[in-house]
Design a protein around this motif. Structure first.
Motif, PDB file in Angstrom:
ATOM      1  N   GLY A  96       0.871  -1.347  -0.037  1.00 26.47           N
ATOM      2  CA  GLY A  96      -0.060  -0.481  -0.202  1.00 26.47           C
ATOM      3  C   GLY A  96       1.149   1.183  -0.036  1.00 26.47           C
ATOM      4  N   ILE A  97       1.869   1.490   0.875  1.00 33.51           N
ATOM      5  CA  ILE A  97       3.128   2.271   1.112  1.00 33.51           C
ATOM      6  C   ILE A  97       3.742   2.264  -0.613  1.00 33.51           C
ATOM      7  CG2 ILE A  97       4.977   3.427   1.620  1.00 33.51           C
ATOM      8  CD1 ILE A  97       2.621   3.772   3.570  1.00 33.51           C
ATOM      9  N   HIS A  98       3.884   1.921  -1.410  1.00 31.03           N
ATOM     10  CA  HIS A  98       4.936   1.351  -2.386  1.00 31.03           C
ATOM     11  C   HIS A  98       3.249   1.890  -3.744  1.00 31.03           C
ATOM     12  CE1 HIS A  98       8.063  -0.271  -2.034  1.00 31.03           C
ATOM     13  NE2 HIS A  98       7.906  -1.108  -1.670  1.00 31.03           N
ATOM     14  N   GLY A  99       2.049   1.781  -3.367  1.00 28.82           N
ATOM     15  CA  GLY A  99       1.237   1.773  -3.639  1.00 28.82           C
ATOM     16  C   GLY A  99       1.016   3.941  -3.890  1.00 28.82           C
ATOM     17  N   MET A 100       0.841   3.857  -2.693  1.00 24.25           N
ATOM     18  CA  MET A 100       1.101   5.534  -2.262  1.00 24.25           C
ATOM     19  C   MET A 100       2.233   6.344  -2.948  1.00 24.25           C
ATOM     20  SD  MET A 100      -2.457   5.685  -0.877  1.00 24.25           S
ATOM     21  CE  MET A 100      -1.809   7.885  -0.409  1.00 24.25           C
ATOM     22  N   GLU A 101       2.853   5.336  -3.240  1.00 29.55           N
ATOM     23  CA  GLU A 101       3.859   6.513  -4.361  1.00 29.55           C
ATOM     24  C   GLU A 101       4.054   6.044  -5.386  1.00 29.55           C
ATOM     25  OE1 GLU A 101       7.739   4.185  -2.584  1.00 29.55           O
ATOM     26  OE2 GLU A 101       7.637   5.089  -0.031  1.00 29.55           O
ATOM     27  N   GLU A 102       4.135   5.064  -5.947  1.00 23.31           N
ATOM     28  CA  GLU A 102       4.001   5.455  -7.330  1.00 23.31           C
ATOM     29  C   GLU A 102       2.511   6.553  -7.279  1.00 23.31           C
ATOM     30  OE1 GLU A 102       2.624   1.160  -8.502  1.00 23.31           O
ATOM     31  OE2 GLU A 102       4.761   0.788  -7.509  1.00 23.31           O
ATOM     32  N   LEU A 103       1.654   6.646  -7.371  1.00 18.13           N
ATOM     33  CA  LEU A 103       0.926   8.405  -7.122  1.00 18.13           C
ATOM     34  C   LEU A 103       1.457   8.958  -7.353  1.00 18.13           C
ATOM     35  CD1 LEU A 103      -2.467   8.247  -7.667  1.00 18.13           C
ATOM     36  CD2 LEU A 103      -2.775   7.759  -5.051  1.00 18.13           C
ATOM     37  N   ARG A 121       4.045   9.854  -7.854  1.00 17.79           N
ATOM     38  CA  ARG A 121       5.484   9.836  -8.971  1.00 17.79           C
ATOM     39  C   ARG A 121       4.541  10.117 -10.028  1.00 17.79           C
ATOM     40  NH1 ARG A 121       8.587   6.088  -5.775  1.00 17.79           N
ATOM     41  NH2 ARG A 121       7.925   4.832  -7.519  1.00 17.79           N
ATOM     42  N   SER A 122       3.267   9.342 -10.087  1.00 15.94           N
ATOM     43  CA  SER A 122       2.866   9.664 -11.220  1.00 15.94           C
ATOM     44  C   SER A 122       1.816  11.291 -11.303  1.00 15.94           C
ATOM     45  CB  SER A 122       1.704   8.597 -11.478  1.00 15.94           C
ATOM     46  OG  SER A 122       1.736   7.136 -11.572  1.00 15.94           O
ATOM     47  N   LEU A 123       1.625  11.553 -10.714  1.00 20.18           N
ATOM     48  CA  LEU A 123       1.170  13.248 -10.153  1.00 20.18           C
ATOM     49  C   LEU A 123       2.183  14.228 -10.772  1.00 20.18           C
ATOM     50  CD1 LEU A 123      -1.378  12.790  -7.197  1.00 20.18           C
ATOM     51  CD2 LEU A 123      -1.802  12.810  -8.909  1.00 20.18           C
ATOM     52  N   GLU A 124       3.409  13.964  -9.868  1.00 21.73           N
ATOM     53  CA  GLU A 124       4.703  14.866 -10.525  1.00 21.73           C
ATOM     54  C   GLU A 124       4.881  14.527 -11.435  1.00 21.73           C
ATOM     55  OE1 GLU A 124       7.316  13.113  -7.537  1.00 21.73           O
ATOM     56  OE2 GLU A 124       6.648  14.503  -5.768  1.00 21.73           O
ATOM     57  N   LYS A 125       4.918  13.663 -12.658  1.00 21.86           N
ATOM     58  CA  LYS A 125       5.625  13.758 -14.012  1.00 21.86           C
ATOM     59  C   LYS A 125       4.054  14.528 -15.011  1.00 21.86           C
ATOM     60  CE  LYS A 125       7.891   9.221 -13.835  1.00 21.86           C
ATOM     61  NZ  LYS A 125       7.900   8.049 -13.292  1.00 21.86           N
ATOM     62  N   ARG A 126       2.946  15.196 -14.749  1.00 20.92           N
ATOM     63  CA  ARG A 126       1.550  14.746 -15.001  1.00 20.92           C
ATOM     64  C   ARG A 126       2.035  16.856 -15.815  1.00 20.92           C
ATOM     65  NH1 ARG A 126      -2.425  11.424 -14.617  1.00 20.92           N
ATOM     66  NH2 ARG A 126      -4.163  12.760 -15.532  1.00 20.92           N
ATOM     67  N   LYS A 128       9.002   6.685   5.856  1.00 17.29           N
ATOM     68  CA  LYS A 128       9.539   8.246   5.491  1.00 17.29           C
ATOM     69  C   LYS A 128       8.213   8.744   4.099  1.00 17.29           C
ATOM     70  CE  LYS A 128      13.328   7.525   7.691  1.00 17.29           C
ATOM     71  NZ  LYS A 128      13.296   8.222   9.260  1.00 17.29           N
ATOM     72  N   PHE A 129       7.304   8.023   3.907  1.00 14.69           N
ATOM     73  CA  PHE A 129       6.471   8.656   3.330  1.00 14.69           C
ATOM     74  C   PHE A 129       6.347   9.771   3.284  1.00 14.69           C
ATOM     75  CE2 PHE A 129       2.173   9.036   0.814  1.00 14.69           C
ATOM     76  CZ  PHE A 129       2.842   9.135  -0.540  1.00 14.69           C
ATOM     77  N   HIS A 130       5.784  10.876   5.046  1.00 17.36           N
ATOM     78  CA  HIS A 130       5.527  11.859   5.071  1.00 17.36           C
ATOM     79  C   HIS A 130       6.166  13.183   4.719  1.00 17.36           C
ATOM     80  CE1 HIS A 130       8.647  10.707   7.926  1.00 17.36           C
ATOM     81  NE2 HIS A 130       8.513  12.361   9.039  1.00 17.36           N
ATOM     82  N   GLU A 131       8.000  12.689   4.210  1.00 15.53           N
ATOM     83  CA  GLU A 131       9.353  13.192   4.297  1.00 15.53           C
ATOM     84  C   GLU A 131       8.669  13.241   2.641  1.00 15.53           C
ATOM     85  OE1 GLU A 131      12.618  11.777   5.101  1.00 15.53           O
ATOM     86  OE2 GLU A 131      11.973  11.761   7.271  1.00 15.53           O
ATOM     87  N   MET A 132       8.406  12.301   1.695  1.00 12.73           N
ATOM     88  CA  MET A 132       8.353  12.831   0.037  1.00 12.73           C
ATOM     89  C   MET A 132       7.374  13.593   0.279  1.00 12.73           C
ATOM     90  SD  MET A 132       8.595   8.499  -0.910  1.00 12.73           S
ATOM     91  CE  MET A 132       8.416   9.245  -2.850  1.00 12.73           C
ATOM     92  N   ILE A 133       6.174  13.305   0.542  1.00  9.48           N
ATOM     93  CA  ILE A 133       4.819  13.785   0.606  1.00  9.48           C
ATOM     94  C   ILE A 133       4.864  15.404   1.220  1.00  9.48           C
ATOM     95  CG2 ILE A 133       2.942  12.973   2.103  1.00  9.48           C
ATOM     96  CD1 ILE A 133       1.426  13.014   0.346  1.00  9.48           C
ATOM     97  N   GLY A 134       5.699  15.678   2.282  1.00  8.00           N
ATOM     98  CA  GLY A 134       5.589  17.161   3.205  1.00  8.00           C
ATOM     99  C   GLY A 134       4.158  16.856   4.079  1.00  8.00           C
ATOM    100  N   GLU A 135       4.826  17.022   4.983  1.00  6.14           N
ATOM    101  CA  GLU A 135       4.346  17.208   6.483  1.00  6.14           C
ATOM    102  C   GLU A 135       2.768  17.796   6.512  1.00  6.14           C
ATOM    103  OE1 GLU A 135       3.886  15.278   9.164  1.00  6.14           O
ATOM    104  OE2 GLU A 135       5.686  15.171  10.001  1.00  6.14           O
ATOM    105  N   ASP A 136       2.891  18.878   5.988  1.00  5.97           N
ATOM    106  CA  ASP A 136       2.696  20.010   5.846  1.00  5.97           C
ATOM    107  C   ASP A 136       0.846  19.840   4.439  1.00  5.97           C
ATOM    108  OD1 ASP A 136       3.848  20.676   3.088  1.00  5.97           O
ATOM    109  OD2 ASP A 136       3.925  22.526   2.881  1.00  5.97           O
ATOM    110  N   ARG A 137       1.046  18.587   3.580  1.00  7.39           N
ATOM    111  CA  ARG A 137       0.361  18.147   2.865  1.00  7.39           C
ATOM    112  C   ARG A 137      -0.192  17.269   3.830  1.00  7.39           C
ATOM    113  NH1 ARG A 137       2.611  17.110  -2.835  1.00  7.39           N
ATOM    114  NH2 ARG A 137       3.943  18.482  -2.247  1.00  7.39           N
TER     115      ARG A 137
END
Length: 661
Positions: free
Chosen positions: A594-601, A603-608, A632-641
């Motif tokens: 599930g975490i990997h799926g959120m990471e892929e989601l 990355r997909s949004l960042e490439k749009r 560490k997904f909270h660091e990838m997305i940012g705590e402010d999100r």
């Protein structure tokens, strides 16, 4: 000089204006609560908590806390034998109700037991044995006040079908009887094991819809099997499917039917059905259908005896062994080729018997508003079947019809089972020779009238209205039993139930949310058409935990929501989607996939190919938050999100958007 002073004063005035303006802006910004991260738990405590919630959710040891050792021993003894707990408060007024109820169900069970034993392919006395010893054991160990113990039609059919697949009772009756005792022993072992290790939740995998279909199919199959006795057919198929049975019936039509048998069977079947109708219409006359089978047996036996109809082709019971249960522990297969077969048959019969008994017990417990310990019930049912296998009994369980009569007759405790057992004992010792001239047609009529109640058409219609997939499971089980066999029907029922679970896990629901007018509440726009979408923001809710089995589907489904919404806003010249908010309050857990799926989601949004397309999470639960931080997904997305509510996320994101189409 004056110009310089003016400039200084002007600059100071501008600074003051800027400061006050910034203060006003800061005051107008919404106050956003941060999502709290739960404190890290000790690994052993976390495992212990999971085990406790899985196997000990009802906290069965709570009564033992802060008690002296002597009191703990008493409580433990009462937990195993509840009769010593409620027996202290037993009164004569309760005994009167239990006595009437016990006598009533005894009059019902005696003729039924003889018929059910024949349905299982066993000598008729074994049906009576199974209503003598098991009810006594259950009365001491069971926690249900209303359940009536004894042989039942569905388990008798299942046991008979499975046993006859291994041994022909007409050619080898002794080995057949031994295999029946072996299957009963392992049925009891299965039930005790499930209860002792608190694995009762396993029987819940057979859904209510599947049980309704299976029971109805079994009822039709049992009724068709009774055509042999009802029509007086001697040469009858051993198969249970409707095609084979009807072929056997019509093949015997020209020379195998006996008109005297048909007259007796049909007359008393009509009498039994009328009695049942009277009892259903007028609850106070519940005793009419309860005593009708015994009246039928007495009258038909007397009729056959005085007319000697047995000399004219009417088949009779003949001999029923007199006396109480002989010991059979030496008859059980503990080795050899039949050990594994007995184990397999016993596990199946034990599970079906357990499902029926627990469902009946819960039904009457809810009607009388008392708690029923399912695991304790399994231990009680298993123990009585283990002891029963050693005393010439076959698989016994709770009978719904008998329990309903017990309830309506005014039973208060399990003493009604003791009374019934006492009446059966007297029958075995004194009355069994009188059943010699009882016609088989009467037993067939009694069984048919009993199993008709297992066909619940109203429940099937309700299932259709509520859930079409459940209806498929119901019909699959029904047609599997009727057109194939009991085992196939059971397999179909379990398979469809599992398929539904897998489908719900692998294809969870997602929903697009909108804001309800004049509120801060966001709900499914399909359920609430007046919920308004927020311009430039797509809000999606995931209605399931995110696991390896569904993480890829959830990611693709969210992206499909996004693509569809982008196409819609482009056609309508509305502001483009700049934020994707995922509402995670229904997400109770998330695993590595599930975490990997959120990471892929992400990355997909960042490439749009858009200026801004940010992933925002709203209201993740404590377990999800903990795993987001651990990965560490909270660091990838940012705590402010990561926001506490959807409203917080929208109010924070909305001022940052460019609302150009």
């Amino acid at each position: 000089m004056s110009n310089r002073v003016t400039d200084v004063l002007g600059n100071k005035e501008m600074d003051v204006i800027g400061v006050s303006s910034s203060r006003r802006n800061s005051e107008n910004l919404p106050h956003v609560h941060k999502v709290g991260r739960p404190p890290r738990q000790n690994l052993l405590k976390e495992i212990a908590g999971t085990v406790r919630e899985t196997f000990f959710a009802d906290d069965p040891l709570r009564h033992f806390k802060d008690q002296p050792r002597s009191r703990k021993f008493v409580l433990g003894f009462q937990a195993v034998f509840p009769i010593f707990e409620w027996g202290r408060h037993y009164s004569f007024s309760k005994f009167k109700g239990d006595l009437i109820a016990g006598l009533t169900i005894a009059s019902l069970c005696i003729p039924q037991d003889i018929g059910y034993a024949k349905l299982a392919g066993l000598p008729p006395q074994h049906g009576l044995y199974s209503s003598f010893v098991p009810p006594l054991i259950y009365a001491f160990m069971g926690s249900s006040r209303d359940i009536a113990i004894g042989p039942v039609a569905v388990v008798s059919l299942l046991l008979g079908t499975l046993l006859q697949d291994e041994i022909d009772p007409s050619k080898n009756p002794a080995e057949y009887l031994r295999l029946a005792f072996t299957a009963t022993f392992f049925a009891g072992i299965t039930q005790v094991t499930l209860g002792f290790f608190r694995l009762g939740f396993l029987i819940d995998f057979l859904s209510h819809a599947a049980i309704v279909g299976f029971m109805a199919g079994a009822a039709v199959t049992i009724a068709l099997q009774q055509l042999k006795g009802l029509l007086g057919i001697k040469d009858f198929t051993k198969k249970t499917d409707i095609v084979s049975v009807m072929r056997s019936v019509f093949r015997a039509a020209h020379h195998g039917w006996n008109w005297q048998t048909i007259l007796i069977g049909m007359s008393f079947l009509a009498f039994l059905l009328v009695a049942k109708y009277i009892g259903k219409k007028k609850k106070k006359l519940f005793w009419v259908p309860a005593i009708a089978p015994l009246i039928s047996v007495v009258l038909s036996t007397f009729f056959v005896y005085i007319t000697r109809a047995d000399k004219h082709g009417v088949q009779i019971v003949k001999h029923i062994r007199r006396g109480i249960n002989p010991a059979s522990v030496d008859e059980i297969f503990f080795s050899g080729e039949y050990l594994a077969k007995g184990f397999r048959i016993g596990v199946l019969a034990g599970m079906i018997a357990l499902t029926e008994a627990v469902a009946i017990g819960r039904t009457f417990a809810s009607m009388k508003d008392y708690q029923l310990d399912g695991n304790k019930e399994m231990v009680a049912l298993g123990t009585m079947n283990i002891v029963g296998s050693m005393t010439s009994c076959y698989v016994a369980t709770g009978s719904f019809y008998r329990s309903a009569v017990n309830y309506m007759a005014g039973c208060h405790t399990a003493v009604s089972n003791i009374v019934m057992s006492g009446v059966v004992l007297l029958t075995l010792e004194l009355i069994t020779p009188l059943f010699k001239y009882t016609p088989n047609a009467i037993l067939a009529s009694i069984i048919i009238s009993a199993v008709i109640g297992l066909i619940d058409i109203e429940a099937a219609i309700l299932i259709w209205k509520i859930d079409k997939f459940d209806f498929v499971a119901c019909m699959g089980a029904f047609f599997g039993v009727v057109f194939c066999s009991v085992e196939i029907g059971l397999l179909i029922a379990v398979s469809i139930s599992f398929a539904k679970i897998l489908l719900q896990v692998t294809r969870p629901r997602t929903a697009m949310l909108g804001k309800l007018p004049r509120t801060t509440v966001y709900r499914n726009i399909l359920q609430y058409p007046d919920a308004a979408k927020v311009p430039g923001i797509l809000i999606v809710r995931v209605d399931s935990a995110i696991y390896f089995s569904n993480s890829n589907y959830i990611k693709e489904r969210i992206l499909r929501w996004l693509v569809d919404e982008e196409e819609r806003v482009k056609e309508n010249s509305q502001p483009r989607i700049q934020y994707l908010i995922v509402e995670m309050s229904p997400v109770t857990d998330i695993d590595t996939s599930g975490i990997h799926g959120m990471e892929e989601l992400l990355r997909s949004l960042e490439k749009r190919d858009v200026k801004i397309s940010l992933l925002v999470l709203a209201n993740p639960g404590p377990i999800v938050v903990d795993k987001l931080h651990a990965s560490k997904f909270h660091e990838m997305i940012g705590e402010d999100r990561i926001f506490l509510t959807v409203e917080d996320a929208v109010r924070t994101c909305a001022p940052k958007m460019d609302l150009e189409p």
